[in-house]
Design an enzyme around this catalytic site. Sequence first.
Site, PDB file in Angstrom:
ATOM      1  N   HIS A  55     -30.493   2.595  -7.847  1.00 45.78           N
ATOM      2  CA  HIS A  55     -31.084   1.267  -7.959  1.00 45.78           C
ATOM      3  C   HIS A  55     -32.283   1.269  -8.891  1.00 45.78           C
ATOM      4  O   HIS A  55     -32.626   0.247  -9.477  1.00 45.78           O
ATOM      5  CB  HIS A  55     -31.397   0.703  -6.575  1.00 45.78           C
ATOM      6  CG  HIS A  55     -30.145   0.294  -5.876  1.00 45.78           C
ATOM      7  ND1 HIS A  55     -29.431   1.144  -5.070  1.00 45.78           N
ATOM      8  CD2 HIS A  55     -29.437  -0.861  -5.943  1.00 45.78           C
ATOM      9  CE1 HIS A  55     -28.346   0.523  -4.653  1.00 45.78           C
ATOM     10  NE2 HIS A  55     -28.327  -0.697  -5.153  1.00 45.78           N
ATOM     11  N   ASP A  92     -20.856   1.195  -5.695  1.00 40.02           N
ATOM     12  CA  ASP A  92     -20.556   1.908  -4.459  1.00 40.02           C
ATOM     13  C   ASP A  92     -19.079   2.250  -4.346  1.00 40.02           C
ATOM     14  O   ASP A  92     -18.724   3.308  -3.827  1.00 40.02           O
ATOM     15  CB  ASP A  92     -21.000   1.074  -3.253  1.00 40.02           C
ATOM     16  CG  ASP A  92     -22.493   1.226  -3.007  1.00 40.02           C
ATOM     17  OD1 ASP A  92     -22.976   2.368  -3.043  1.00 40.02           O
ATOM     18  OD2 ASP A  92     -23.172   0.214  -2.808  1.00 40.02           O
ATOM     19  N   CYS A 112     -19.426  -7.329  -9.491  1.00 41.21           N
ATOM     20  CA  CYS A 112     -20.871  -7.381  -9.740  1.00 41.21           C
ATOM     21  C   CYS A 112     -21.509  -6.005  -9.860  1.00 41.21           C
ATOM     22  O   CYS A 112     -22.732  -5.889  -9.889  1.00 41.21           O
ATOM     23  CB  CYS A 112     -21.571  -8.217  -8.671  1.00 41.21           C
ATOM     24  SG  CYS A 112     -21.389  -7.536  -7.023  1.00 41.21           S
TER      25      CYS A 112
HETATM   26  C1  PEP Z   1     -22.387  -2.242  -6.116  1.00 39.82           C
HETATM   27  O1  PEP Z   1     -22.372  -1.386  -5.230  1.00 39.82           O
HETATM   28  O2  PEP Z   1     -21.622  -2.241  -7.099  1.00 39.82           O
HETATM   29  C2  PEP Z   1     -23.361  -3.351  -6.053  1.00 39.82           C
HETATM   30  C3  PEP Z   1     -23.319  -4.341  -6.915  1.00 39.82           C
HETATM   31  O3  PEP Z   1     -24.348  -3.303  -5.126  1.00 39.82           O
HETATM   32  P1  PEP Z   1     -25.596  -2.315  -5.221  1.00 39.82           P
HETATM   33  O4  PEP Z   1     -25.627  -1.724  -6.589  1.00 39.82           O
HETATM   34  O5  PEP Z   1     -26.813  -3.110  -4.919  1.00 39.82           O
HETATM   35  O6  PEP Z   1     -25.304  -1.296  -4.156  1.00 39.82           O
HETATM   36 MG    MG Z   2     -23.380  -1.718  -3.384  1.00 42.54          MG
END
Ligand code: PEP
Ligand code: MG
Length: 584
Positions: free
Chosen positions: A201, A468, A515
Amino acid sequence: MPFSLHGIGVSRGYAIGRTYLLQRNQPEITEYVIPDAIIEDEIQRFLNGLALAHQQLREIRLRIPATSSSDANAFIDTHLLMLEDPSLTEAPIELIRTRKCNAEWALKIQRDALIEIFENMDDPYLSTRKDDVDHVVRRVQRILASEDPAYLSDPDYADLAVSRLEGRIVIAEDLTPADTILMQHQGVLAFVTEYGGPLSHTAILARSLGIPAVVGARNARAYLGHDEPVIVDGRQGVVLVGLDERILRYYRHKQQEERREQRELSKLKGQPAITRDGVTIALHANIELPEDAVAVRDVAADGVGLYRTEFLFMNRADAPDEEEHLASYLHVIKTLEGSPITIRTADLGADKQVDGGRGGSVCTNPALGLRAIRLCLKDLAMFRPQLRAILRASAYGPVRMMIPMLCSVQEVFQVQRLVAETQQELRDRGLAFDERLPIGGMIEIPAAAVCADQFARYLDFLSIGTNDLIQYTLAIDRVDDEINYLYDPLHPAVLMLIHNTIRAGRKARIPVSLCGEMAGDSRYTRLLLGLGLTEFSMHPTGLLEIKRAVQDSHVGELTEIARRLLRTVDTEKYAEILRTIAQN
Ligand code: PEP
Ligand code: MG
């Protein structure tokens, strides 16, 4: 002599500037005996240390810009109060007198005693105070143990909020997402960390900040000095040191080229994202903080496809209440003037830990532990205010609610029950909300992608979280730079899961978005279009580049090639088809 350090480029662009070395090393604390004759001097030394810590925190507090989105002020206030508490002011003095020990050691004994008390408390809020004790004690110990006055100004967690990072390239062992949030809007030019993967992140935040970043540059702090001129090449993942005129000229040219490219892209702003064969593609943006909504509006995105609300929980000791949640959501709604906003419920845990300790238990595999919806369903006192706020926000604009990390449809049912209860509560309170608030879920666990049909039946929309999904499918920790080379969005298993989810959504006639970071990487745009994706959500800085890729694509042709790709078992042929897609 020029030399370079290599890591992983996680956010493109070039920065030329001076380093700011973040050192957070804690001095080794040992006990030594204080002779009777100088006990009072030792006590005075301790009191001076406390006073200096107090002064440092007050200064830091003053320098936090009014625009700072985080609740750093409250965080620092708590620590200032602790510095005045008898448990940290009087008890160590008593220990210095009775045990005849040095002030650092007296503090250590008192710290251990306090931590034990806090750990045994049933009240989860009070037990989280132990982190605050640690922060405060460490600051005073560092002051006491330091021979070198320069060490006293070493940055600590809260120092990240101050403006002296402006115009600097931050070099750190690692940065937590909470650190990175504090650095938001501080004018940091770039950052380099010794650890961390491209999907962490922290890296995602760097991309949304639009600043170059390199992670996994091992031993960077050993090779780089403080205030040293360097170049960060976020594209190649390189840090250049010992600059000469030739290198500087080359990178200044690169910066110019990049600015030219940005100007070209900005011309696409008012244009629709339609493919060569006339398919309209929705391009949404991901945001982390309410202030990011301005960037979404600036690139004329179709809306917010992912609002990572968990960042509201960071850099503070308590959880946000309903009104605070609501104020953030209303800020985004107002900024976006009628565009749809997808609010994801708190995805805390794993690499998104918070100071208040709500990030789940300490466990061997935090990414497989109590995080996201699992944590929310367990901690309803934290979850309910957010649900109420999302529902209330829905009265003011087109809001959708999204649940992260779904694993079984039972979790969907649990959330639906909670939403129904919350709706009743709001009705009883006479508060307005959208009775038809769409509820969607993230498909980011392979089990959910395999069973996407089931989820599509009970949800209003799906969004594929490839960050993820890839981590869990390929068993690769997204924050670990050592196995980063295995992180492969093009792995057949990943593509099959994405395709299955898109197909499930289509069958159930509900929208499916993607996303994860893949959506903002133009190398994958054609492939995703070929797999049937019609909604992308990405950091706003990458949106126009994706629009250009969409406009250059022909969905009909890509669908045919993607179909062949999914049927291929021959690895060489697989690679060849991927190349064809990239060129198509
Ligand atoms: C993902 O896991 O692709 C996602 C968009 O959520 P995050 O990156 O916040 O875990
Ligand atoms: Mg995620």
